[in-house]
Design a protein around this motif. Structure first.
Motif, PDB file in Angstrom:
ATOM      1  N   TRP A 411     -33.757  34.076   8.675  1.00  0.00           N
ATOM      2  CA  TRP A 411     -34.391  34.940   9.275  1.00  0.00           C
ATOM      3  C   TRP A 411     -35.787  34.293   9.803  1.00  0.00           C
ATOM      4  CZ3 TRP A 411     -31.216  38.671  10.305  1.00  0.00           C
ATOM      5  CH2 TRP A 411     -30.706  39.382   9.037  1.00  0.00           C
ATOM      6  N   LEU A 412     -36.164  34.453  11.099  1.00  0.00           N
ATOM      7  CA  LEU A 412     -37.290  33.880  11.429  1.00  0.00           C
ATOM      8  C   LEU A 412     -38.328  34.866  11.218  1.00  0.00           C
ATOM      9  CD1 LEU A 412     -39.359  31.777  13.086  1.00  0.00           C
ATOM     10  CD2 LEU A 412     -38.329  32.818  15.280  1.00  0.00           C
ATOM     11  N   VAL A 413     -39.496  34.712  10.787  1.00  0.00           N
ATOM     12  CA  VAL A 413     -40.475  35.542  10.582  1.00  0.00           C
ATOM     13  C   VAL A 413     -41.889  35.309  11.497  1.00  0.00           C
ATOM     14  CG1 VAL A 413     -42.283  36.590   9.116  1.00  0.00           C
ATOM     15  CG2 VAL A 413     -39.936  36.269   8.208  1.00  0.00           C
ATOM     16  N   ARG A 414     -42.020  36.018  12.560  1.00  0.00           N
ATOM     17  CA  ARG A 414     -43.117  35.349  13.532  1.00  0.00           C
ATOM     18  C   ARG A 414     -44.455  35.739  12.979  1.00  0.00           C
ATOM     19  NH1 ARG A 414     -40.689  33.776  17.790  1.00  0.00           N
ATOM     20  NH2 ARG A 414     -38.684  34.668  18.561  1.00  0.00           N
ATOM     21  N   GLU A 415     -45.426  35.212  13.429  1.00  0.00           N
ATOM     22  CA  GLU A 415     -46.860  35.354  13.101  1.00  0.00           C
ATOM     23  C   GLU A 415     -47.310  36.773  12.962  1.00  0.00           C
ATOM     24  OE1 GLU A 415     -49.025  32.807  15.415  1.00  0.00           O
ATOM     25  OE2 GLU A 415     -48.243  30.890  14.503  1.00  0.00           O
ATOM     26  N   ASN A 416     -46.786  37.724  14.334  1.00  0.00           N
ATOM     27  CA  ASN A 416     -46.967  39.048  13.844  1.00  0.00           C
ATOM     28  C   ASN A 416     -46.065  39.787  13.101  1.00  0.00           C
ATOM     29  OD1 ASN A 416     -44.546  39.184  15.249  1.00  0.00           O
ATOM     30  ND2 ASN A 416     -45.061  40.033  17.027  1.00  0.00           N
ATOM     31  N   GLY A 417     -45.406  39.188  12.136  1.00  0.00           N
ATOM     32  CA  GLY A 417     -44.534  39.837  11.217  1.00  0.00           C
ATOM     33  C   GLY A 417     -43.350  40.216  11.538  1.00  0.00           C
ATOM     34  N   GLU A 418     -42.984  40.156  12.834  1.00  0.00           N
ATOM     35  CA  GLU A 418     -41.489  40.456  13.192  1.00  0.00           C
ATOM     36  C   GLU A 418     -40.484  39.619  12.874  1.00  0.00           C
ATOM     37  OE1 GLU A 418     -41.815  41.389  17.530  1.00  0.00           O
ATOM     38  OE2 GLU A 418     -43.254  42.923  17.259  1.00  0.00           O
ATOM     39  N   VAL A 419     -39.266  40.033  12.575  1.00  0.00           N
ATOM     40  CA  VAL A 419     -38.278  39.038  12.018  1.00  0.00           C
ATOM     41  C   VAL A 419     -37.019  39.128  12.963  1.00  0.00           C
ATOM     42  CG1 VAL A 419     -37.028  38.727   9.967  1.00  0.00           C
ATOM     43  CG2 VAL A 419     -39.207  39.870   9.734  1.00  0.00           C
ATOM     44  N   GLU A 420     -36.475  37.857  13.282  1.00  0.00           N
ATOM     45  CA  GLU A 420     -35.585  37.821  14.036  1.00  0.00           C
ATOM     46  C   GLU A 420     -34.439  36.924  13.443  1.00  0.00           C
ATOM     47  OE1 GLU A 420     -35.250  35.672  18.244  1.00  0.00           O
ATOM     48  OE2 GLU A 420     -37.070  36.753  17.878  1.00  0.00           O
ATOM     49  N   ASN A 421     -33.045  37.266  13.693  1.00  0.00           N
ATOM     50  CA  ASN A 421     -31.966  36.884  13.336  1.00  0.00           C
ATOM     51  C   ASN A 421     -31.679  35.567  14.210  1.00  0.00           C
ATOM     52  OD1 ASN A 421     -29.013  35.756  12.733  1.00  0.00           O
ATOM     53  ND2 ASN A 421     -28.062  37.717  13.423  1.00  0.00           N
ATOM     54  N   VAL A 422     -31.824  34.346  13.284  1.00  0.00           N
ATOM     55  CA  VAL A 422     -31.915  32.786  14.199  1.00  0.00           C
ATOM     56  C   VAL A 422     -30.775  31.965  13.451  1.00  0.00           C
ATOM     57  CG1 VAL A 422     -34.235  33.013  15.128  1.00  0.00           C
ATOM     58  CG2 VAL A 422     -33.717  32.036  12.924  1.00  0.00           C
ATOM     59  N   GLU A 423     -30.680  30.782  14.193  1.00  0.00           N
ATOM     60  CA  GLU A 423     -29.717  29.879  13.331  1.00  0.00           C
ATOM     61  C   GLU A 423     -30.498  28.518  13.577  1.00  0.00           C
ATOM     62  OE1 GLU A 423     -25.671  29.026  13.621  1.00  0.00           O
ATOM     63  OE2 GLU A 423     -25.366  31.268  13.905  1.00  0.00           O
ATOM     64  N   ILE A 424     -30.505  27.677  12.577  1.00  0.00           N
ATOM     65  CA  ILE A 424     -30.998  26.373  12.737  1.00  0.00           C
ATOM     66  C   ILE A 424     -30.173  25.277  13.029  1.00  0.00           C
ATOM     67  CG2 ILE A 424     -32.247  24.412  11.245  1.00  0.00           C
ATOM     68  CD1 ILE A 424     -33.238  26.741   9.632  1.00  0.00           C
ATOM     69  N   ALA A 425     -30.545  24.617  14.184  1.00  0.00           N
ATOM     70  CA  ALA A 425     -29.564  23.720  14.972  1.00  0.00           C
ATOM     71  C   ALA A 425     -29.446  22.428  14.025  1.00  0.00           C
ATOM     72  CB  ALA A 425     -30.095  23.446  16.140  1.00  0.00           C
TER      73      ALA A 425
END
Ligand code: MTE
Ligand code: CO
Length: 425
Positions: A411-425
């Protein structure tokens, strides 16, 4: 507020005083409480529920959640739903805590709709390679000696199945919500099979459901004798129709598809039946075109449920990270959590009973300084099995299958607190 603040009806003056005490203490601030504001209307203005009598007893003979919890519901995904009768919805794991799934929130997977079975007319038959074919009514099952009660997770083999090729669904309810952990009551399958007397040639069991899909799966006799349950209860009451009322098979640690609902027939045979659900479905197509078959066990897996896309971080400072872990091979004995995409790991705090083939809960209390985070969790069970990364999994299995994806989620947590489903390459 100190531990020994008197509980019970508070008059407003004393309440203000006790809040004031909490605000004054530095310890309270450091643990996440806010310093008391002098004129918080939520305290100084009398609320309706504080002024008027509430509903009397018997207004809600069967209770339901607070009206303020309306968002905590099972949800489905439109494009995964060809027809509602052969479909799936997802447990809102992002909004739950502890290890037991509330009955009304346990995900549903039906291949032929939700059967409404009359328990008075329901029969469970045992036949095939047995000395004495038997038929049980629900009353028969409920007066069998040897009833037991256990917590087990059920995970659909297709859980996280949409994530094989890359990050796709934005929310752990959708990426990991085909799981529930319920407290079952029932009779060990072994007790019923022993009563029928399995012949020495009996090596497999066929379980069949009474719904319109006539779901059938073959189960090796060793597993049937080891820990399977014929369950009629969940979380202290009767099974819910969604979970197979009046009776379902519980196959601890093994893929959800084998847990036949509305169980009506158990046939003992000498070989698997090659049913649809174990040939064209629930087989794992590898990169070279061959398929893995009879991949029964659900490997160790974990997911951070909060923060997650449906549960953004709201404030800097103290925050509680939490999640769940489970393994079809035994008991979860450790979960590690990374906040930097897998570079550094820290053991999470495990909480609650550690039971084999049941869900485990973990927590990490952390201070968020407002920087981007890459959150991951990695489960280990007492067989020594460690949850793999998605890359490790793909190297062995390719990306053709939709089943048995237990790779580590990011999960990527952005500076504004929003969270996104990501993958690490
Ligand atoms: N049993 C019957 N009779 N019919 C079904 O459609 N679905 C299977 C299994 N047992 C199914 C069934 C699948 S694929 C799964 S994942 C689990 O039940 C789902 O159980 P749940 O609906 O309690 O979540
Ligand atoms: Co399933």
């Amino acid at each position: 507020m100190s531990e020994n603040t008197p509980a019970g009806p508070l008059d407003r003056r004393n309440f203000l005083k006790s809040v004031g005490l909490a605000g004054a203490g530095a310890a309270a601030v450091a643990t996440g409480a806010r310093a008391a504001e002098t004129a918080d209307k939520n305290i100084t203005e009398v609320q309706d529920w504080n002024r008027f009598l509430g509903d009397g007893v018997q207004a809600h003979p069967y209770g339901s959640p607070s009206r303020y919890e309306k968002e905590v519901v099972r949800r489905d995904v439109e494009w995964l739903t060809v027809s509602r009768e052969s479909s799936v919805n997802f447990t809102p794991i992002h909004a739950l805590d502890g290890i037991i799934t509330p009955s009304g929130l346990a995900f549903e997977r039906h291949h032929g709709g939700l059967a409404q079975v009359d328990p008075a007319k329901h029969r469970l038959m045992i036949h095939g390679l047995v000395d004495k074919p038997l038929v049980f009514t629900m009353d028969d099952l409920k007066r069998m000696p040897g009833r037991i009660s256990r917590a087990y997770f059920l995970e659909c083999a297709a859980n996280s199945g949409m994530e094989w090729k890359g990050a796709q669904l934005n929310g752990c309810q959708f990426t990991h919500g085909m799981i529930h952990n319920l407290w079952y009551t029932g009779i060990p399958l072994r007790t019923l099979l022993d009563e029928a007397g399995v012949k020495t040639t009996g090596k497999w069991i066929l379980a069949e459901g009474a719904d319109s899909s006539g779901m059938t799966r073959s189960i090796p006799i060793e597993k049937a004798m080891k820990d399977c349950l014929v369950a009629f209860g969940m979380n202290g009451e009767a099974l819910r129709p969604e979970q197979g009322y009046p009776v379902r098979l519980v196959v601890p640690g093994w893929e959800g598809n084998m847990w036949v609902k509305w169980l009506r027939r158990l046939e003992v045979g000498d070989a698997p039946w090659q049913a649809r659900e174990e040939t064209s479905k629930y087989t794992d197509l590898l990169a070279d075109g061959r398929s893995r078959r009879f991949t029964f066990v659900m490997d160790a897996k974990s997911i951070v449920t909060n923060p997650s896309p449906q549960m953004p971080l709201k404030m800097k400072g103290p925050n509680v990270l939490t999640g769940i872990a489970w393994s079809g091979r035994g008991t979860i004995d450790r979960v590690d959590v990374s906040l930097d995409g897998g570079r550094n790991w820290k053991a999470a705090r495990m909480d609650g009973p550690a039971m084999p083939l049941s869900m485990a809960r973990f927590y990490v209390d952390f201070d968020w300084d407002g920087r981007e985070l890459m959150i991951q969790s990695r489960a280990r069970d007492d067989s020594g099995y460690v949850q793999p990364t998605k890359q490790e999994l793909r190297q062995v299995r390719g990306v053709n299958s939709i089943y048995h994806n237990n790779g580590i989620q990011t999960w990527l947590v952005r500076e504004n607190g929003e969270v996104e489903n990501v993958e690490i390459a």
